[in-house]
Design a protein around this motif. Structure first.
Motif, PDB file in Angstrom:
ATOM      1  N   GLY A  57       0.802  -1.207   0.000  1.00 31.29           N
ATOM      2  CA  GLY A  57       0.000   0.000   0.000  1.00 31.29           C
ATOM      3  C   GLY A  57       0.840   1.265   0.000  1.00 31.29           C
ATOM      4  N   LYS A  58       2.057   1.200   0.527  1.00 29.33           N
ATOM      5  CA  LYS A  58       2.928   2.371   0.569  1.00 29.33           C
ATOM      6  C   LYS A  58       3.836   2.473  -0.649  1.00 29.33           C
ATOM      7  CE  LYS A  58       3.153   2.651   5.622  1.00 29.33           C
ATOM      8  NZ  LYS A  58       4.054   2.617   6.812  1.00 29.33           N
ATOM      9  N   ALA A  59       3.893   1.424  -1.476  1.00 29.91           N
ATOM     10  CA  ALA A  59       4.789   1.430  -2.631  1.00 29.91           C
ATOM     11  C   ALA A  59       4.221   2.333  -3.724  1.00 29.91           C
ATOM     12  CB  ALA A  59       4.989   0.021  -3.151  1.00 29.91           C
ATOM     13  N   ARG A  60       5.099   3.043  -4.390  1.00 27.11           N
ATOM     14  CA  ARG A  60       4.735   3.923  -5.493  1.00 27.11           C
ATOM     15  C   ARG A  60       5.818   3.867  -6.566  1.00 27.11           C
ATOM     16  NH1 ARG A  60       0.955   3.891  -2.715  1.00 27.11           N
ATOM     17  NH2 ARG A  60      -0.390   5.595  -1.977  1.00 27.11           N
ATOM     18  N   MET A  61       5.387   4.071  -7.802  1.00 29.50           N
ATOM     19  CA  MET A  61       6.360   4.373  -8.859  1.00 29.50           C
ATOM     20  C   MET A  61       6.080   5.796  -9.310  1.00 29.50           C
ATOM     21  SD  MET A  61       4.982   2.051 -12.030  1.00 29.50           S
ATOM     22  CE  MET A  61       3.316   2.232 -12.679  1.00 29.50           C
ATOM     23  N   VAL A  62       7.134   6.579  -9.384  1.00 28.33           N
ATOM     24  CA  VAL A  62       7.029   8.021  -9.563  1.00 28.33           C
ATOM     25  C   VAL A  62       7.508   8.384 -10.962  1.00 28.33           C
ATOM     26  CG1 VAL A  62       7.705  10.279  -8.667  1.00 28.33           C
ATOM     27  CG2 VAL A  62       7.432   8.335  -7.101  1.00 28.33           C
ATOM     28  N   ALA A  63       6.745   9.224 -11.628  1.00 29.80           N
ATOM     29  CA  ALA A  63       7.130   9.749 -12.941  1.00 29.80           C
ATOM     30  C   ALA A  63       7.161  11.270 -12.863  1.00 29.80           C
ATOM     31  CB  ALA A  63       6.165   9.287 -14.016  1.00 29.80           C
ATOM     32  N   ALA A  97       5.212  17.145 -11.270  1.00 30.17           N
ATOM     33  CA  ALA A  97       5.693  18.119 -12.255  1.00 30.17           C
ATOM     34  C   ALA A  97       7.181  18.364 -12.047  1.00 30.17           C
ATOM     35  CB  ALA A  97       4.915  19.422 -12.123  1.00 30.17           C
ATOM     36  N   PRO A  98       7.953  18.464 -13.121  1.00 22.50           N
ATOM     37  CA  PRO A  98       9.414  18.631 -12.983  1.00 22.50           C
ATOM     38  C   PRO A  98       9.779  20.016 -12.455  1.00 22.50           C
ATOM     39  CG  PRO A  98       8.768  18.762 -15.285  1.00 22.50           C
ATOM     40  CD  PRO A  98       7.532  18.388 -14.529  1.00 22.50           C
ATOM     41  N   SER A  99      10.906  20.086 -11.750  1.00 22.54           N
ATOM     42  CA  SER A  99      11.448  21.343 -11.248  1.00 22.54           C
ATOM     43  C   SER A  99      12.651  21.737 -12.102  1.00 22.54           C
ATOM     44  CB  SER A  99      11.844  21.187  -9.780  1.00 22.54           C
ATOM     45  OG  SER A  99      12.879  20.211  -9.659  1.00 22.54           O
ATOM     46  N   ALA A 100      13.414  22.682 -11.606  1.00 21.13           N
ATOM     47  CA  ALA A 100      14.577  23.138 -12.374  1.00 21.13           C
ATOM     48  C   ALA A 100      15.650  22.061 -12.453  1.00 21.13           C
ATOM     49  CB  ALA A 100      15.151  24.413 -11.737  1.00 21.13           C
ATOM     50  N   ASP A 101      15.751  21.175 -11.450  1.00 22.35           N
ATOM     51  CA  ASP A 101      16.759  20.107 -11.437  1.00 22.35           C
ATOM     52  C   ASP A 101      16.043  18.762 -11.270  1.00 22.35           C
ATOM     53  OD1 ASP A 101      18.947  18.504 -11.238  1.00 22.35           O
ATOM     54  OD2 ASP A 101      19.832  19.494  -9.481  1.00 22.35           O
ATOM     55  N   PRO A 102      15.604  18.141 -12.388  1.00 23.92           N
ATOM     56  CA  PRO A 102      14.854  16.878 -12.286  1.00 23.92           C
ATOM     57  C   PRO A 102      15.660  15.749 -11.643  1.00 23.92           C
ATOM     58  CG  PRO A 102      14.592  17.869 -14.459  1.00 23.92           C
ATOM     59  CD  PRO A 102      15.682  18.622 -13.769  1.00 23.92           C
ATOM     60  N   ARG A 107      16.023  12.081  -7.038  1.00 20.83           N
ATOM     61  CA  ARG A 107      16.700  11.504  -5.873  1.00 20.83           C
ATOM     62  C   ARG A 107      15.910  11.762  -4.597  1.00 20.83           C
ATOM     63  NH1 ARG A 107      19.407   7.497  -4.520  1.00 20.83           N
ATOM     64  NH2 ARG A 107      20.529   7.761  -6.500  1.00 20.83           N
ATOM     65  N   THR A 108      15.359  12.982  -4.472  1.00 21.29           N
ATOM     66  CA  THR A 108      14.546  13.302  -3.294  1.00 21.29           C
ATOM     67  C   THR A 108      13.294  12.438  -3.244  1.00 21.29           C
ATOM     68  OG1 THR A 108      15.351  15.593  -3.344  1.00 21.29           O
ATOM     69  CG2 THR A 108      13.325  15.155  -2.108  1.00 21.29           C
ATOM     70  N   ALA A 109      12.661  12.225  -4.416  1.00 21.32           N
ATOM     71  CA  ALA A 109      11.464  11.382  -4.468  1.00 21.32           C
ATOM     72  C   ALA A 109      11.798   9.930  -4.142  1.00 21.32           C
ATOM     73  CB  ALA A 109      10.815  11.484  -5.844  1.00 21.32           C
ATOM     74  N   PHE A 110      12.959   9.471  -4.583  1.00 25.59           N
ATOM     75  CA  PHE A 110      13.346   8.082  -4.330  1.00 25.59           C
ATOM     76  C   PHE A 110      13.587   7.825  -2.847  1.00 25.59           C
ATOM     77  CE2 PHE A 110      16.408   4.538  -4.272  1.00 25.59           C
ATOM     78  CZ  PHE A 110      15.697   3.612  -5.021  1.00 25.59           C
ATOM     79  N   GLU A 111      14.058   8.827  -2.130  1.00 28.80           N
ATOM     80  CA  GLU A 111      14.356   8.677  -0.710  1.00 28.80           C
ATOM     81  C   GLU A 111      13.259   9.234   0.192  1.00 28.80           C
ATOM     82  OE1 GLU A 111      18.120  10.509  -0.122  1.00 28.80           O
ATOM     83  OE2 GLU A 111      19.232   9.033  -1.323  1.00 28.80           O
ATOM     84  N   VAL A 120      11.703   5.647  -9.965  1.00 28.93           N
ATOM     85  CA  VAL A 120      11.462   7.063 -10.243  1.00 28.93           C
ATOM     86  C   VAL A 120      11.972   7.360 -11.642  1.00 28.93           C
ATOM     87  CG1 VAL A 120      11.877   9.450  -9.557  1.00 28.93           C
ATOM     88  CG2 VAL A 120      11.710   7.666  -7.812  1.00 28.93           C
ATOM     89  N   LEU A 121      11.082   7.860 -12.527  1.00 26.85           N
ATOM     90  CA  LEU A 121      11.436   8.180 -13.910  1.00 26.85           C
ATOM     91  C   LEU A 121      11.518   9.692 -14.067  1.00 26.85           C
ATOM     92  CD1 LEU A 121      10.078   6.636 -17.145  1.00 26.85           C
ATOM     93  CD2 LEU A 121       9.749   9.083 -16.814  1.00 26.85           C
ATOM     94  N   TYR A 122      12.526  10.156 -14.766  1.00 25.90           N
ATOM     95  CA  TYR A 122      12.660  11.587 -15.057  1.00 25.90           C
ATOM     96  C   TYR A 122      13.408  11.740 -16.377  1.00 25.90           C
ATOM     97  CZ  TYR A 122      17.545  11.352 -13.484  1.00 25.90           C
ATOM     98  OH  TYR A 122      18.878  11.041 -13.345  1.00 25.90           O
ATOM     99  N   GLY A 123      13.318  12.955 -16.933  1.00 28.06           N
ATOM    100  CA  GLY A 123      13.972  13.241 -18.208  1.00 28.06           C
ATOM    101  C   GLY A 123      13.010  13.100 -19.367  1.00 28.06           C
ATOM    102  N   ALA A 124      13.527  13.324 -20.580  1.00 29.63           N
ATOM    103  CA  ALA A 124      12.717  13.210 -21.796  1.00 29.63           C
ATOM    104  C   ALA A 124      12.220  11.777 -21.962  1.00 29.63           C
ATOM    105  CB  ALA A 124      13.538  13.641 -23.010  1.00 29.63           C
TER     106      ALA A 124
END
Length: 410
Positions: A57-63, A97-102, A107-111, A120-124
């Motif tokens: 229930g606490k697991a997430r995949m982040v995009a 939503a992406p910030s200035a430094d995805p 890394r913050t979302a992963f931890e 956690v997926l980021y970038g194009a």
């Protein structure tokens, strides 16, 4: 006349052991041991399921994607999830939503301590980067597929084709190869479980007879081979009573199973057919019990104390697990040299031949296999009786080879 007398003596010993085992209060505890084991297993299973469910229930995949792509990705994720079973589906999708430094944001979302990030997926989306944990490679691959679907939907736009699938449930007329392999493994596991649970009791049947000096009386009146075979048949009668009792209960419970479970069980069609397979399964359970029981009876007859019997429990269990592992490997590769070797080796032959009945429709190999296994039962009983006569009865109920080895070390 001599054969009839031998059979009568053997059955007398068997009846004596059967009655002495069954008509005791302890037998009820043994008969309902699966209920006790199942209760402990259910408690442990509920605890594990609670922990697993809480973790899931606490697991997430982040995009980390822009809002316009987040909407398309959520729709693609909903569509892809229909191909997964509920317990196999990937974690819930969370879009940010992406910030200035995805990269730093990923890394913050992963931890994060608010959820357990499986990936956690980021970038194009045409060249994304995915952060994932040591056990979450499947989630990382799913995020890669999800990014490709999102990019394709975004580029096609309203021109994306729609597909309407007409699903028709059907059943096979014959046995499938996968169903045969599953039936073979279940046959091996069934014989293994029953013999593991029931055959180990044979080890200690001679210890009490030696301690109260009854074995000398039996040996003077009845040939030792008849004593060994009678005790083996008596304990096998106890095992048959156990199997019939629980088989009847499970047969009644099976009528209350949901139709979907019954349909899934219908796929487990052995090659020889259901009735023949049931008869062969019982025959091979019988031979497995007699083979392993005769070996355990011969070895256990050399032990004179409960400590020595306990010392024998571990190697006996290792032998049974080894036969199970060999036969399971052979069941998945029928007609191989491994399967042939498992079918010929006496202790693994009943397990492997039970799997053979599920994989092959031929019946004549089973006649030869049952005769081969019966021969080895006779050999093991004869050898065990002779070892007991020479090693123990040569001077009354003297010490067995375990005690002699301990004395030599001392």
């Amino acid at each position: 006349m001599s054969l009839r007398r031998t059979l009568r003596q053997t059955m007398t010993v068997a009846r004596r052991d059967f009655v002495a085992t069954v008509f005791t209060p302890i037998f009820l505890l043994f008969l309902f041991a699966p209920v006790i084991m199942g209760a402990f297993g259910a408690v442990g299973g509920m605890g594990a399921a609670s922990v697993a469910g809480d973790s899931a229930g606490k697991a997430r995949m982040v995009a980390i994607v822009p809002p316009d792509q987040a909407r398309i990705m959520a729709e693609a994720d909903r569509r892809l999830r229909t191909a997964f079973r509920r317990d196999e589906a990937p974690p819930r999708l969370l879009t940010i939503a992406p910030s200035a430094d995805p990269a730093a944001q990923a890394r913050t979302a992963f931890e994060s301590q608010d959820y357990d990030a499986a990936g956690v997926l980021y970038g194009a989306l045409d060249k994304p980067t995915v952060l994932f944990g040591p056990l979450d490679r499947r989630t990382a691959r799913y995020l890669g597929i999800l990014s490709r679907e999102t990019l394709a939907d975004q580029r096609l736009g309203a021109e994306a084709p729609t597909v309407t699938v007409r699903e028709v449930r059907s059943t096979r007329q014959g046995a499938s190869r996968g169903g045969q392999n599953q039936s073979a493994f279940l046959a091996v596991f069934g014989v293994f479980f029953l013999t593991l649970f029931l055959a180990g009791q044979v080890v200690g049947t001679m210890a009490e007879e030696r301690n109260n000096k009854v074995i000398e009386v039996l040996a003077a009146a009845v040939p030792l081979e008849s004593v060994f075979l009678g005790k083996l048949l008596g304990m096998f009668g106890v095992a048959v009573l156990f199997v019939v009792f629980w088989g009847t209960i499970l047969g009644q419970v099976g009528s209350f199973l949901p139709p979907a479970v019954g349909a899934a069980m219908g796929e487990l069609t052995p090659a020889v057919g259901g009735p023949a397979f049931a008869l062969l399964f019982f025959a091979y359970f019988t031979m497995a019990y007699l083979l392993l029981g005769s070996v355990f009876l011969g070895v256990g007859a050399q032990a004179s104390t409960m400590r020595e019997i306990q010392m024998l429990s571990l190697p006996i269990t290792i032998v049974q697990v080894g036969m199970f592992a060999l036969s399971s490997a052979a069941a998945s590769r029928p007609d191989s040299w491994l399967a042939t070797g498992a079918e010929l080796f006496p202790l693994s032959s009943p397990f492997a031949m039970a799997a053979h009945a599920a994989n092959s429709p031929a019946l004549w190999p089973h006649v030869a296999a049952l005769a081969w296994q019966a021969l080895w039962v006779a050999i093991f009983i004869t050898v065990g009786a002779r070892l007991f006569r020479r090693g123990v009865l040569q001077s009354g109920s003297g010490p067995g080879w375990l005690s002699r080895m301990r004395g030599r070390r001392a």
